[in-house]
Design a protein around this motif. Structure first.
Motif, PDB file in Angstrom:
ATOM      1  N   CYS A  55       0.809  -1.231   0.000  1.00  0.00           N
ATOM      2  CA  CYS A  55       0.000   0.000   0.000  1.00  0.00           C
ATOM      3  C   CYS A  55       0.837   1.273   0.000  1.00  0.00           C
ATOM      4  N   GLY A  56       2.115   1.172  -0.336  1.00  0.00           N
ATOM      5  CA  GLY A  56       2.974   2.353  -0.333  1.00  0.00           C
ATOM      6  C   GLY A  56       2.880   3.134  -1.630  1.00  0.00           C
ATOM      7  N   THR A  57       3.315   4.378  -1.574  1.00  0.00           N
ATOM      8  CA  THR A  57       3.356   5.251  -2.739  1.00  0.00           C
ATOM      9  C   THR A  57       4.776   5.774  -2.915  1.00  0.00           C
ATOM     10  N   LYS A  58       5.095   6.178  -4.127  1.00  0.00           N
ATOM     11  CA  LYS A  58       6.482   6.539  -4.420  1.00  0.00           C
ATOM     12  C   LYS A  58       6.964   7.747  -3.619  1.00  0.00           C
ATOM     13  N   ASP A  59       6.012   8.587  -3.145  1.00  0.00           N
ATOM     14  CA  ASP A  59       6.414   9.745  -2.345  1.00  0.00           C
ATOM     15  C   ASP A  59       6.571   9.400  -0.868  1.00  0.00           C
ATOM     16  N   SER A  60       6.552   8.124  -0.540  1.00  0.00           N
ATOM     17  CA  SER A  60       6.650   7.674   0.850  1.00  0.00           C
ATOM     18  C   SER A  60       7.945   6.898   1.077  1.00  0.00           C
ATOM     19  N   GLY A  61       9.048   7.611   1.066  1.00  0.00           N
ATOM     20  CA  GLY A  61      10.331   7.011   1.413  1.00  0.00           C
ATOM     21  C   GLY A  61      11.172   6.493   0.272  1.00  0.00           C
ATOM     22  N   LEU A  62      10.692   6.571  -0.983  1.00  0.00           N
ATOM     23  CA  LEU A  62      11.493   6.065  -2.097  1.00  0.00           C
ATOM     24  C   LEU A  62      12.483   7.097  -2.632  1.00  0.00           C
ATOM     25  N   GLU A  63      12.167   8.377  -2.495  1.00  0.00           N
ATOM     26  CA  GLU A  63      13.031   9.389  -3.100  1.00  0.00           C
ATOM     27  C   GLU A  63      14.480   9.353  -2.594  1.00  0.00           C
ATOM     28  N   PRO A  64      14.735   9.161  -1.281  1.00  0.00           N
ATOM     29  CA  PRO A  64      16.141   9.081  -0.864  1.00  0.00           C
ATOM     30  C   PRO A  64      16.915   7.977  -1.570  1.00  0.00           C
TER      31      PRO A  64
ATOM     32  N   TYR B 215       4.890   0.405  14.412  1.00  0.00           N
ATOM     33  CA  TYR B 215       4.726   0.442  12.955  1.00  0.00           C
ATOM     34  C   TYR B 215       3.920   1.656  12.500  1.00  0.00           C
ATOM     35  N   LEU B 216       2.925   2.062  13.276  1.00  0.00           N
ATOM     36  CA  LEU B 216       2.151   3.245  12.900  1.00  0.00           C
ATOM     37  C   LEU B 216       3.051   4.468  12.838  1.00  0.00           C
ATOM     38  N   GLU B 217       3.886   4.653  13.849  1.00  0.00           N
ATOM     39  CA  GLU B 217       4.782   5.804  13.882  1.00  0.00           C
ATOM     40  C   GLU B 217       5.793   5.750  12.734  1.00  0.00           C
ATOM     41  N   SER B 218       6.293   4.552  12.432  1.00  0.00           N
ATOM     42  CA  SER B 218       7.269   4.418  11.351  1.00  0.00           C
ATOM     43  C   SER B 218       6.640   4.697   9.991  1.00  0.00           C
ATOM     44  N   TYR B 219       5.428   4.178   9.768  1.00  0.00           N
ATOM     45  CA  TYR B 219       4.783   4.405   8.477  1.00  0.00           C
ATOM     46  C   TYR B 219       4.437   5.882   8.309  1.00  0.00           C
ATOM     47  N   LEU B 220       3.967   6.529   9.383  1.00  0.00           N
ATOM     48  CA  LEU B 220       3.652   7.952   9.290  1.00  0.00           C
ATOM     49  C   LEU B 220       4.911   8.781   9.050  1.00  0.00           C
ATOM     50  N   ALA B 221       6.065   8.292   9.502  1.00  0.00           N
ATOM     51  CA  ALA B 221       7.319   9.025   9.295  1.00  0.00           C
ATOM     52  C   ALA B 221       7.716   9.064   7.831  1.00  0.00           C
ATOM     53  N   ILE B 222       7.372   8.018   7.076  1.00  0.00           N
ATOM     54  CA  ILE B 222       7.745   7.981   5.661  1.00  0.00           C
ATOM     55  C   ILE B 222       6.611   8.435   4.751  1.00  0.00           C
ATOM     56  N   ALA B 223       5.385   8.543   5.284  1.00  0.00           N
ATOM     57  CA  ALA B 223       4.208   8.774   4.455  1.00  0.00           C
ATOM     58  C   ALA B 223       4.277  10.099   3.710  1.00  0.00           C
ATOM     59  N   GLY B 224       4.027  10.037   2.395  1.00  0.00           N
ATOM     60  CA  GLY B 224       3.974  11.232   1.558  1.00  0.00           C
ATOM     61  C   GLY B 224       2.553  11.725   1.386  1.00  0.00           C
ATOM     62  N   PRO B 225       2.370  12.831   0.680  1.00  0.00           N
ATOM     63  CA  PRO B 225       1.039  13.439   0.559  1.00  0.00           C
ATOM     64  C   PRO B 225       0.018  12.598  -0.195  1.00  0.00           C
ATOM     65  N   SER B 226       0.454  11.676  -1.045  1.00  0.00           N
ATOM     66  CA  SER B 226      -0.523  10.874  -1.796  1.00  0.00           C
ATOM     67  C   SER B 226      -0.902   9.577  -1.081  1.00  0.00           C
ATOM     68  N   TRP B 227      -0.233   9.277   0.039  1.00  0.00           N
ATOM     69  CA  TRP B 227      -0.488   8.018   0.747  1.00  0.00           C
ATOM     70  C   TRP B 227      -1.779   8.107   1.543  1.00  0.00           C
ATOM     71  N   ARG B 228      -2.551   7.029   1.562  1.00  0.00           N
ATOM     72  CA  ARG B 228      -3.786   6.946   2.343  1.00  0.00           C
ATOM     73  C   ARG B 228      -3.721   5.729   3.251  1.00  0.00           C
TER      74      ARG B 228
END
Length: 323
Positions: free
Chosen positions: A53-62, A215-228
């Protein structure tokens, strides 16, 4: 041209649209900043997508930025139904559909300027770490020799093994309830009803797909604007039969398998077995599933991405590069 700001400099990437199975998908294309991998035919391109359920703006750019800095082109994309890609119903995972999106992304990446379409690097993490094994094997079986290397980080390769790993964390009642909701969503879809949604990640005890402590805190740390933070509950039915490890022996390209030894999301022992079957170079990190991302606390991002660059340098570089 789109611009993304980082802490030290500005990174440029081009937004690209491509079609997969009649659906328009969205991608970012990062051009290389060096020529360590360049030949007369062009530069290899790393094709990457997110995990569950990830999106490219959620941690992939680095990851994309560091690989581009090393001299590789990068093509990061969103699956159908997720992120900035089209597709209905939203937030519904199709394992076969996502593998098809990888194939379409490979073709689209090969059409980008300066790219050598005969040197594709398949890159995945978590669920997509399994997809890249499947896609590489599929292309090898059909005689396509364009996959030059595969990187599979903290991979989910065996859905049943993941269920066994999660059982002590969530308990029988919770797993049975999730299965019942998933069956209801799948049956409803056949009748034209809207899917039953559930959170992707929550706190321990929540009715969510991922509920391990932290896991909630970790996912929110990487979550980008398009992630739901929601997914069609029918995903549980697909995950149970997901067996990327069965494709591992048929992967013809060199494989780097990166395993988080403390992983509570994707079973490390299953990844290790798949790595052996794929004749992979295997690296281990003393962290949990999200520990490889740059945005989380106590991150192992630096050694993870450094090992990826060294692996690709050994197999694909055209200039002498020292570690």
């Amino acid at each position: 041209m789109t611009t993304a700001d980082t802490d030290r400099r500005t990174v440029h990437f081009e937004s690209v649209r491509f079609e997969s199975g009649g659906t328009n998908c969205d991608a970012w294309f990062f051009a290389p900043t060096g020529n360590a991998f360049t030949t007369d035919a062009g530069v290899p391109v790393v094709v990457m997508a997110h995990g569950f359920c990830g999106t490219k703006d959620s941690g992939l750019e680095p990851f994309a930025r560091r690989l581009a800095d090393a001299g590789l082109a990068v093509f990061a994309f969103d699956y159908r139904n997720f992120g900035l890609s089209d597709g209905e119903p939203r937030q519904r995972v199709s394992m076969s559909g996502q593998a098809a999106d990888y194939h379409a992304a490979i073709d689209a990446a090969g059409r980008q300027p300066g790219v050598d379409a005969s040197r594709i690097v398949l890159w995945g993490l978590s669920q997509s770490g399994g997809h890249v094994l499947i896609v590489a094997a599929q292309r090898a079986r059909t005689g396509r020799d364009d996959v030059a290397a595969v990187i599979s980080a903290v991979p989910l390769v065996n859905g049943l093994a993941a269920g066994v790993l999660h059982y002590p964390q969530v308990g029988a009642v919770s797993m049975l309830r999730s299965t019942a909701v998933g069956i209801g969503s799948a049956l409803g879809a056949r009748l034209g009803r809207d899917p039953v949604m559930m959170p992707v990640v929550g706190k321990p005890g929540d009715k969510a797909a991922l509920t391990s402590d932290g896991y909630l805190e970790s996912y929110l740390a990487i979550a980008g604007p398009s992630w739901r933070n929601e997914v069609d509950a029918s995903i549980g039915l697909e995950l149970g039969s997901f067996r990327a490890d069965k494709a591992a022996p048929d992967v013809a390209a060199p494989v780097l398998m990166q395993i988080a030894d403390l992983d509570r999301g994707a079973p490390p022992h299953a990844a290790a077995k798949a790595g052996f079957a794929a004749r992979a170079e295997v690296r281990h990190y003393p962290c949990d599933h999200f520990g490889i991302f740059a945005e989380v606390a106590d991150s192992w991002f630096e050694p993870v991405v450094s090992h990826q660059i060294l692996f690709l340098t050994r197999h694909l570089a055209t200039l002498a590069v020292t570690a």
